[in-house]
Design a protein around this motif. Structure first.
Motif, short mmCIF file in Angstrom:
data_model
loop_
_atom_site.label_atom_id
_atom_site.label_comp_id
_atom_site.label_asym_id
_atom_site.label_seq_id
_atom_site.Cartn_x
_atom_site.Cartn_y
_atom_site.Cartn_z
N ARG A 52 -28.35 -81.12 19.16
CA ARG A 52 -28.77 -80.08 18.23
C ARG A 52 -27.76 -79.94 17.11
O ARG A 52 -28.10 -79.81 15.94
CB ARG A 52 -28.88 -78.75 19.01
CG ARG A 52 -29.30 -77.57 18.19
CD ARG A 52 -30.79 -77.57 17.98
NE ARG A 52 -31.18 -76.82 16.81
CZ ARG A 52 -31.41 -75.52 16.81
NH1 ARG A 52 -31.30 -74.83 17.91
NH2 ARG A 52 -31.76 -74.91 15.70
N VAL A 55 -28.22 -82.69 14.70
CA VAL A 55 -29.38 -82.44 13.84
C VAL A 55 -29.02 -81.42 12.76
O VAL A 55 -29.28 -81.62 11.58
CB VAL A 55 -30.56 -81.93 14.69
CG1 VAL A 55 -31.70 -81.47 13.79
CG2 VAL A 55 -31.05 -83.02 15.63
N GLN A 59 -28.83 -80.61 8.04
CA GLN A 59 -29.79 -79.63 7.54
C GLN A 59 -29.10 -78.51 6.78
O GLN A 59 -27.92 -78.23 6.99
CB GLN A 59 -30.53 -78.99 8.72
CG GLN A 59 -31.55 -79.89 9.36
CD GLN A 59 -32.20 -79.20 10.53
OE1 GLN A 59 -31.62 -78.31 11.14
NE2 GLN A 59 -33.40 -79.62 10.86
N ASN A 61 -29.53 -74.83 7.08
CA ASN A 61 -30.21 -74.05 8.10
C ASN A 61 -29.43 -72.77 8.35
O ASN A 61 -28.25 -72.81 8.67
CB ASN A 61 -30.26 -74.88 9.39
CG ASN A 61 -31.18 -74.29 10.42
OD1 ASN A 61 -31.48 -73.10 10.36
ND2 ASN A 61 -31.63 -75.11 11.34
N ASN A 62 -30.10 -71.61 8.16
CA ASN A 62 -29.43 -70.38 8.55
C ASN A 62 -30.03 -69.83 9.84
O ASN A 62 -29.81 -68.70 10.21
CB ASN A 62 -29.47 -69.34 7.43
CG ASN A 62 -30.88 -68.96 7.05
OD1 ASN A 62 -31.83 -69.25 7.77
ND2 ASN A 62 -31.03 -68.29 5.92
N LEU A 63 -30.80 -70.65 10.51
CA LEU A 63 -31.39 -70.35 11.81
C LEU A 63 -32.45 -69.26 11.75
O LEU A 63 -32.91 -68.79 12.76
CB LEU A 63 -30.32 -69.99 12.84
CG LEU A 63 -29.27 -71.08 13.10
CD1 LEU A 63 -28.18 -70.56 14.00
CD2 LEU A 63 -29.89 -72.32 13.70
N VAL A 64 -32.84 -68.84 10.56
CA VAL A 64 -33.94 -67.88 10.44
C VAL A 64 -35.07 -68.52 9.64
O VAL A 64 -36.20 -68.62 10.12
CB VAL A 64 -33.48 -66.56 9.80
CG1 VAL A 64 -34.67 -65.64 9.60
CG2 VAL A 64 -32.45 -65.88 10.69
N THR A 65 -34.75 -68.99 8.45
CA THR A 65 -35.79 -69.63 7.64
C THR A 65 -35.99 -71.08 8.11
O THR A 65 -35.19 -71.60 8.87
CB THR A 65 -35.37 -69.66 6.16
OG1 THR A 65 -34.02 -70.10 6.09
CG2 THR A 65 -35.49 -68.30 5.54
N PRO A 67 -35.68 -74.83 8.41
CA PRO A 67 -34.58 -75.70 7.99
C PRO A 67 -35.03 -76.72 6.96
O PRO A 67 -36.20 -77.09 6.90
CB PRO A 67 -34.14 -76.37 9.29
CG PRO A 67 -35.25 -76.19 10.23
CD PRO A 67 -36.04 -75.01 9.81
N PHE A 275 -19.44 -68.63 10.82
CA PHE A 275 -19.62 -67.21 11.12
C PHE A 275 -19.21 -66.28 10.00
O PHE A 275 -19.48 -65.10 10.06
CB PHE A 275 -18.89 -66.87 12.41
CG PHE A 275 -19.41 -67.68 13.57
CD1 PHE A 275 -20.76 -67.68 13.85
CD2 PHE A 275 -18.58 -68.47 14.32
CE1 PHE A 275 -21.28 -68.45 14.87
CE2 PHE A 275 -19.08 -69.23 15.36
CZ PHE A 275 -20.43 -69.22 15.64
N GLY A 278 -21.95 -68.25 7.18
CA GLY A 278 -23.31 -68.47 7.67
C GLY A 278 -23.82 -69.85 7.30
O GLY A 278 -25.01 -70.07 7.16
N ASP A 279 -22.90 -70.80 7.14
CA ASP A 279 -23.26 -72.14 6.71
C ASP A 279 -23.17 -73.07 7.92
O ASP A 279 -22.16 -73.74 8.13
CB ASP A 279 -22.28 -72.57 5.61
CG ASP A 279 -22.74 -73.82 4.88
OD1 ASP A 279 -23.60 -74.53 5.43
OD2 ASP A 279 -22.24 -74.07 3.78
N PHE A 280 -24.23 -73.07 8.72
CA PHE A 280 -24.16 -73.82 9.98
C PHE A 280 -24.18 -75.32 9.74
O PHE A 280 -23.66 -76.08 10.55
CB PHE A 280 -25.28 -73.38 10.92
CG PHE A 280 -25.13 -71.96 11.35
CD1 PHE A 280 -24.31 -71.64 12.42
CD2 PHE A 280 -25.74 -70.94 10.66
CE1 PHE A 280 -24.13 -70.33 12.81
CE2 PHE A 280 -25.56 -69.62 11.03
CZ PHE A 280 -24.75 -69.32 12.11
N GLN B 88 -16.83 -60.69 11.01
CA GLN B 88 -16.49 -61.95 11.66
C GLN B 88 -17.61 -62.50 12.54
O GLN B 88 -17.67 -63.68 12.79
CB GLN B 88 -15.23 -61.76 12.51
CG GLN B 88 -14.03 -61.32 11.72
CD GLN B 88 -13.28 -62.51 11.13
OE1 GLN B 88 -13.16 -63.54 11.74
NE2 GLN B 88 -12.81 -62.35 9.91
N GLN B 91 -22.85 -63.17 11.29
CA GLN B 91 -23.69 -64.35 11.07
C GLN B 91 -24.11 -64.98 12.40
O GLN B 91 -25.22 -65.50 12.54
CB GLN B 91 -22.96 -65.37 10.20
CG GLN B 91 -22.98 -65.03 8.72
CD GLN B 91 -24.37 -65.00 8.13
OE1 GLN B 91 -25.29 -65.66 8.63
NE2 GLN B 91 -24.57 -64.22 7.09
#
Lengths: 311, 459
Positions: A52, A55, A59, A61-65, A67, A275, A278-280, B88, B91
């Protein structure tokens, strides 16, 4: 003759491929059914996150919208991030300091404790105790020791000898060594237990022989103990290297990466990507790169130390 | 198994996992669940910000509120969690999908979350529960998109002032009723405090994004800005921010009036301030609550003045909290959540009996009544509310005089509109370097930070 003929008939039977029927009858299916849940759970929970992550690294991906595939954009972004060189240097610096200061300590402790016949258990308990203290509590405690004012614990003690006061965590030069000292304190006990176990495997005749040959304690350690446990030493060194490249808790809790990014490690950078920003995508991209580097390091290490290895 | 067979099996299982993971990816629903609103249908909402068990009185009050709310709204079931906003971890919570239906978050979050569709459009539901009219249109802008749709409910606001220790002021021979009005005075007073008491005259937040936050505040007070109004570029690489950093550098290295600790987050700084180790520090007046309640500061020692200015009143940084609603909520859940927000945060402002009752409850729970602040409601509503509660005041309001006067004289300047927390995070090391490295080059630091931030803003 009878003894010889029996194997000669059995060998061709075992060499020929078994038919599905015999495979089924001999319990092949049930063993698979038996193992399947375990294998699936292992794959899902152990390898699932890894795949994961892989993957995610390709991408946005902010895990809500939904990807969006971005190709190598995340990788080029993290590789050109101006913070990366410093974080890499900091991580290497931490690994180096931990190797110089942190690596010999548990080894020394283990040899020292094993030499003590009667009171060894007591030192054993003392050296292992830090490993029992929860890391967060230990770090808060050490923060208190590292208080930069003259009334701080370390500064007060050093003050008796006319040294200091030092800024400790507040100084870009001292912060990393200070963190390494705490990490060594916290990790030495657990590692020395492993060395102690290895030391019990060293045959006592070797020591006796060395003693008869007139070897003192240092020569016995150097010529008998260390070569005998070198396999464990090499493995522990690799584990420590991998561990130090992933250092996070200490800089996160001690300094938050400061002062002036002096203790920002790669893992802290990854954490910030994920965190705070928010840039996963960027976070997993850097994680994948770090994992690759560690894989290469492990393989290179394996070949470099093969000559000395016992296994 | 032969080697090839083993290889094939490994490959197949890897492919299997890959597909499963890929499937899991796309299945996160974004927008609100559809359907018409039914205000009588049974609905369950989870609400965050339940007080932690180490504050039993607060927990009891919270549970009482939940019970009362459920009695008033029989179709709504409220479940409470302790989930609370934290720069912290927020997110991670959004990503993990573990957010409650309602929780409080900082003003810096919604502007990133609205375009990311991490907040639901609640404009129509707000009208339905009759909440829109109470909100201050200025603060409402924080949670609106360019079409004017609303995505959250601002309910709390702060503006930064200068907290100072009145006891240390007295010891240093300063008048505790006259906090410094400009930065030159701050420097002068800090010298005097350190000289006479040996404590840090002035301290600055530097860690966990607060370094950037306070540098932004200082820059505002010197007449500067940090980000262009559209949030596309950084604007701090100019005289005001340089002046702010130069002042810190002078106080740290020339005067040596900033103590020995330069890695402070908000809580650590408040702890040292409450312990009497710090003379002055930039803080919003709500610092009073934590300093007195958690860290045992004497109420008589706490003073709060206006944010010092440099050359004419420029303004102070303002921020606050909004109630956010989980983007995965159904319309019925949104309505129920808004009713909860209204009953907990707004009704007390408009109903005298509730305002008084709330004051009494707060005192019974060892909380504070009358501590000054600013409001996301209209000033008129807020003044009326304070008048109702005046007989119950248990905070030495006159010690906040400087701050209270500044709420009308100083312009309220919002935080950076885009990626606020990221901007702060990248400014932290700038402040840290100035305070820990004697030869820090301020111009270079700001130029570097600006290029890093511009790259982030462009991403």
């Amino acid at each position: 003759m009878a003894v010889l003929t029996r194997p000669s008939t059995a060998i061709p039977a075992s060499r020929s491929r078994r038919s599905p029927v015999t495979w089924y009858r001999s319990g092949g299916l049930s063993s698979i059914v038996f193992a399947l849940p375990l294998v699936l759970i292992f794959l899902y929970f152990s390898w699932g996150p890894i795949v994961r992550g892989l993957v995610l690294s390709f991408q946005k991906n902010n895990l809500v919208t939904t990807p969006e595939w971005v190709g190598m954009a995340n990788f080029s972004y993290v590789l050109t991030d101006p913070q990366l060189p410093q974080a890499t240097l900091n991580t290497l610096y931490f690994a180096l300091l931990a190797l110089i200061f942190g690596f010999p300590v548990p080894l020394f402790l283990a040899v020292f404790i094993s030499e003590l016949r009667k009171t060894g258990w007591l030192y054993n308990v003392f050296s292992y105790l830090p490993a029992v203290v929860p890391p967060v509590a230990a770090i808060l405690l050490w923060k208190f020791f590292y208080d930069p004012s003259t009334s701080g614990v370390f500064n007060a003690i050093l003050g008796w000898f006319g040294i200091g006061p030092f800024a400790w965590l507040n100084s870009p030069d001292l912060a990393m060594p200070a963190i390494v000292i705490e990490a060594t304190w916290a990790g030495a006990g657990a590692t020395s237990i492993i060395y102690l176990a290895a030391l019990t495997g060293v045959r006592t005749e070797l020591y006796e022989a060395a003693e008869l040959d007139g070897a003192g304690i240092w020569r016995r350690v150097w010529h008998v103990t260390l070569p005998q446990i070198r396999g464990i030493i090499l493995i522990m060194m690799l584990l420590q290297l991998i561990g130090t490249f992933q250092v996070f808790t200490e800089p996160f809790l001690f300094t938050g990466g400061g002062p002036d990014n002096a203790t920002t490690t790669i893992l802290l950078l990854i954490y910030r990507y994920a965190f705070i920003n928010g840039d996963f995508g960027a976070a997993t991209a850097l994680s994948v790169l770090l994992a690759l580097v560690l894989c290469v390091l492990s393989v290179a290490y394996h070949f470099m130390t093969r000559r000395w290895s016992t296994t | 198994m032969t080697r090839t067979a083993r290889f094939v099996v490994t490959l197949t299982s890897a492919a299997l996992v890959l597909t499963t993971a890929a499937c899991a990816d796309g299945s996160t629903p974004a927008a609100t669940g559809g359907g018409a609103i039914d205000q009588k249908a049974p609905v369950t909402i989870t609400v965050g910000n339940k007080p932690k068990p180490d504050k039993p009185a607060d927990v009891a009050a919270f549970e009482r509120n939940v019970k009362k709310f459920m009695a008033d709204h029989p179709n709504i079931t409220v479940k409470a969690t302790e989930t609370a906003w934290d720069a912290q971890t927020f997110q991670a919570q959004v990503a993990g999908g573990s957010l409650p239906t309602v929780m409080s978050i900082s003003f810096t979050e919604p502007l990133n979350m609205i375009p990311n569709k991490q907040l639901p459009d609640i404009t129509d539901e707000l009208k339905l529960v009759d909440l829109t009219k109470d909100l201050n249109p200025e603060t409402l802008k924080m949670v609106q998109d360019d079409k004017g749709r609303i995505y959250g409910v601002p309910f709390e606001a702060f503006s930064v002032g200068l907290a100072y220790n009145r006891a240390l002021f007295k010891q240093a021979g300063l008048d505790p009723d006259k906090p410094p009005a400009n930065w030159d005075e701050v420097r002068q007073y800090a010298k005097q405090i350190t000289e006479k008491t040996g404590k840090a005259g002035y301290a600055q937040l530097t860690k966990d994004n607060t370094g950037g936050w306070m540098l932004t505040t200082m820059t505002y007070s010197m007449g500067g800005t940090v980000q262009s109004p559209d949030g596309k570029k950084s604007t701090f690489n100019d005289a005001p921010a340089k002046k702010a950093l130069q002042l810190l550098k002078d106080m740290r290295w020339t005067d040596n009036t900033m103590g020995t600790n330069f890695l402070y987050n908000q809580e650590e700084a408040r702890q040292d301030f409450a312990a009497g180790k710090i003379g002055m520090i930039m803080q919003a007046p709500d610092a009073y609550d934590m300093c007195v309640k958690n860290f045992g500061m004497k109420p008589a020692d706490f003073g709060e003045g206006a944010l010092p200015q440099d050359g004419g009143p420029h303004g102070t940084l303002t921020g606050g909290s909004i109630k956010m609603i989980n983007p995965k909520s159904t319309k019925n859940e949104i309505v129920a959540a808004l009713k909860w927000i209204k009953s907990q945060e707004f009704d007390k402002y408009t109903t005298e009996s509730l305002a008084v009752q709330n004051a009494k409850d707060t005192i019974a729970d060892k909380g504070f009544v009358g501590r000054p602040g600013i409001t996301p409601l209209s000033q008129q509503t807020y003044d009326q509310y304070n008048k109702w509660r005046e007989p119950f005041n248990n905070v030495p309001v006159q010690q906040f005089k400087g701050y209270v006067e500044s709420t009308t004289s100083l312009k309220l300047l919002p935080e950076p509109v885009k990626k606020g927390q990221e901007v702060y995070a990248l400014l932290d090391p700038v402040v840290q370097q100035v305070l820990t490295k004697k030869d820090a080059d301020i111009d270079k630091l700001l130029t570097d930070a600006a290029s890093k931030i511009d790259a982030r803003l462009a991403r």
